[in-house]
Motif scaffolding. Structure first.
Motif: not given
Ligand SMILES: [Fe+2]
Length: 344
Positions: A43, A133, A173, A229-230
Motif C-alpha cells: 500500500y 480496520r 478476515y 477500507y474497501y
Molecule cells: Fe484487505
C-alpha cells in the motif's frame, strides 16, 4: 529518491525496494545501513512510511513483499538465514500464525507500550498494531431499511434469506470475525450464526471484499460483510458503485469487530536496534497519518488526527475492545464452525 524496479526473486514473491532517499540534508546516522522489511502489505501508506523512515534516519529500507501466509512460510523456511528485520502483516489471525511459528522476537519499548493500546499488541511485545480496520455491513439503501439491521446477528436472520454476500470462509478476515463472535456469544451461538448466514447467501462465496460491495451495487445481494477500507476506497475511486449503498456499523453488544495490521521484530533480525527504531517510528504521529490518509485505515494510536473525507463520511463507531490475541486463539475453532456450517 531512487526507486528500484520490482524484481521477482523466487516464485510468487517480489522484491520491491521502495527507493532510498538521498539524505543529503539528513543526520546520516543510519547512512549505509539497510533495514529489511518483510511485508504482506502493498500500500501507498507503507511506501510513504518507508520513505519517511529513510528520510529521518538515512537508513535504506528494503521491502520484500508476499501475501500473508506465503510471507510467513518464507521467513520460516529461511530460519537463521532470514534477512528479515521487521515483519508486517494484516490480520491478528496471521500475526498469531507467525507467532506460532516463532518468527518474532520480543520487543520491550516504552514508546510502543504507551502508544499502542494494550488490546492491540502482544503481551510480551512480539507484535504491535500499526493500523486497524473494521468489519462492517454494507447494504443497498433502496432494498434494506437500515433500521432493520441490529448487528452481525442480522445477517443470519431469515428475513435476509438469499440476500447476503460474503467472501469465502477460508479468508482470514472472516475467520477473525467469527473468532470474535465465538468469544462474544460462545461456540453454540456462533455456530448457529454461521449456519444462518450460510443459509442466507444470495450466491456462493466468491471474490474479495470489493466484489461483495459490487455485488450489492449490482443487485445480486442486498447486504454484505466487508472491511471498511474497501468501501472508503470505492467511495473515492468509483462513487457510481457506492452511491445508493450505505455502511451499517454493528455497534450493538460488544461493538464493531476491529482487526489490526501488525508488525514485529523478526526473531533473527540482523539489525535489532534498527528494527526497534522502525517499529517506534511507525507509531509516531507522522507515520500513523499515512495509514488513515493513504489507505483509509484507522491509526492504531488513538490520539492521532488525520484528514480523510471518506472516513469522516462513514462516521464514528464503537470498537469491540476484545484483545487481538483472542482472534488468534480462536482461529481453529472458527474454521471448524465455518466448515460445519458448509460456508465455502
Ligand atoms: Fe484487505
Amino acid at each position: 529518491m531512487r526507486i528500484l524496479p520490482i524484481l521477482a526473486i523466487f516464485t510468487g514473491v517480489v522484491l520491491a525496494s521502495c527507493g532510498s532517499l538521498d539524505s543529503g540534508d539528513g543526520s546520516g546516522a543510519g547512512e549505509g545501513q539497510t533495514l529489511t522489511i518483510y511485508s504482506s502489505r502493498h500500500y501507498d501508506s507503507d511506501y510513504a512510511l518507508y520513505e519517511a523512515f529513510e528520510e529521518e534516519t538515512g537508513v535504506t529500507v528494503e521491502a520484500i513483499e508476499a501475501d500473508g501466509d506465503l510471507l510467513i512460510e518464507r521467513v520460516k523456511a529461511a530460519g537463521d538465514q532470514s534477512p528479515a528485520d521487521v515483519i508486517i502483516t494484516v490480520d491478528a489471525g496471521r500475526l498469531w500464525r507467525a507467532e506460532q511459528e516463532e518468527l518474532f522476537a520480543p520487543v520491550s519499548s516504552a514508546v510502543l507500550e504507551e502508544r499502542v493500546p494494550a488490546n492491540m499488541r502482544h503481551p510480551d511485545g512480539l507484535w504491535f498494531a500499526v493500523a486497524t480496520r473494521a468489519r462492517v455491513i454494507v447494504y443497498a439503501e433502496d432494498r434494506v431499511d437500515g433500521g432493520d439491521l441490529t448487528g452481525y446477528a442480522s445477517l443470519a436472520d431469515p428475513a435476509f434469506r438469499r440476500r447476503v454476500c460474503a467472501r469465502s470462509s477460508g479468508n482470514v478476515y472472516n475467520i477473525s470475525l467469527l473468532a470474535a463472535l465465538i468469544d462474544r456469544w460462545g461456540s453454540d451461538t456462533a455456530q448457529q450464526w454461521a449456519n444462518g448466514v450460510n443459509a442466507n447467501f444470495a450466491r456462493d462465496p466468491l471474490g474479495g471484499d470489493s466484489d461483495q460491495i459490487r455485488a450489492v451495487a449490482a443487485g445480486e445481494c442486498d447486504v454484505a460483510i466487508v472491511n471498511h477500507y474497501y468501501f472508503a476506497r470505492l467511495m473515492g475511486t468509483e462513487p457510481e458503485v457506492t452511491d445508493g449503498l450505505a455502511v451499517f456499523w454493528p455497534n450493538a453488544e460488544a461493538g464493531v469487530h476491529v482487526n489490526i495490521s501488525g508488525m514485529g521484530m523478526s526473531r533473527n533480525a540482523p539489525n535489532p536496534e534498527l528494527a526497534q527504531q522502525f517499529l517506534e517510528f511507525a507509531v509516531s504521529d507522522r507515520a500513523q497519518r499515512f495509514f488513515a490518509e493513504l489507505t483509509n485505515e484507522y491509526p492504531a494510536v488513538a490520539s492521532v488526527t488525520y484528514e480523510n473525507a471518506a472516513l469522516a463520511e462513514l462516521g464514528d463507531f464503537e470498537a469491540d475492545p476484545l484483545a487481538a490475541t483472542v482472534l488468534g486463539e480462536n482461529q481453529a475453532e472458527a474454521q471448524r464452525l465455518f466448515d460445519r456450517a458448509g460456508w465455502q
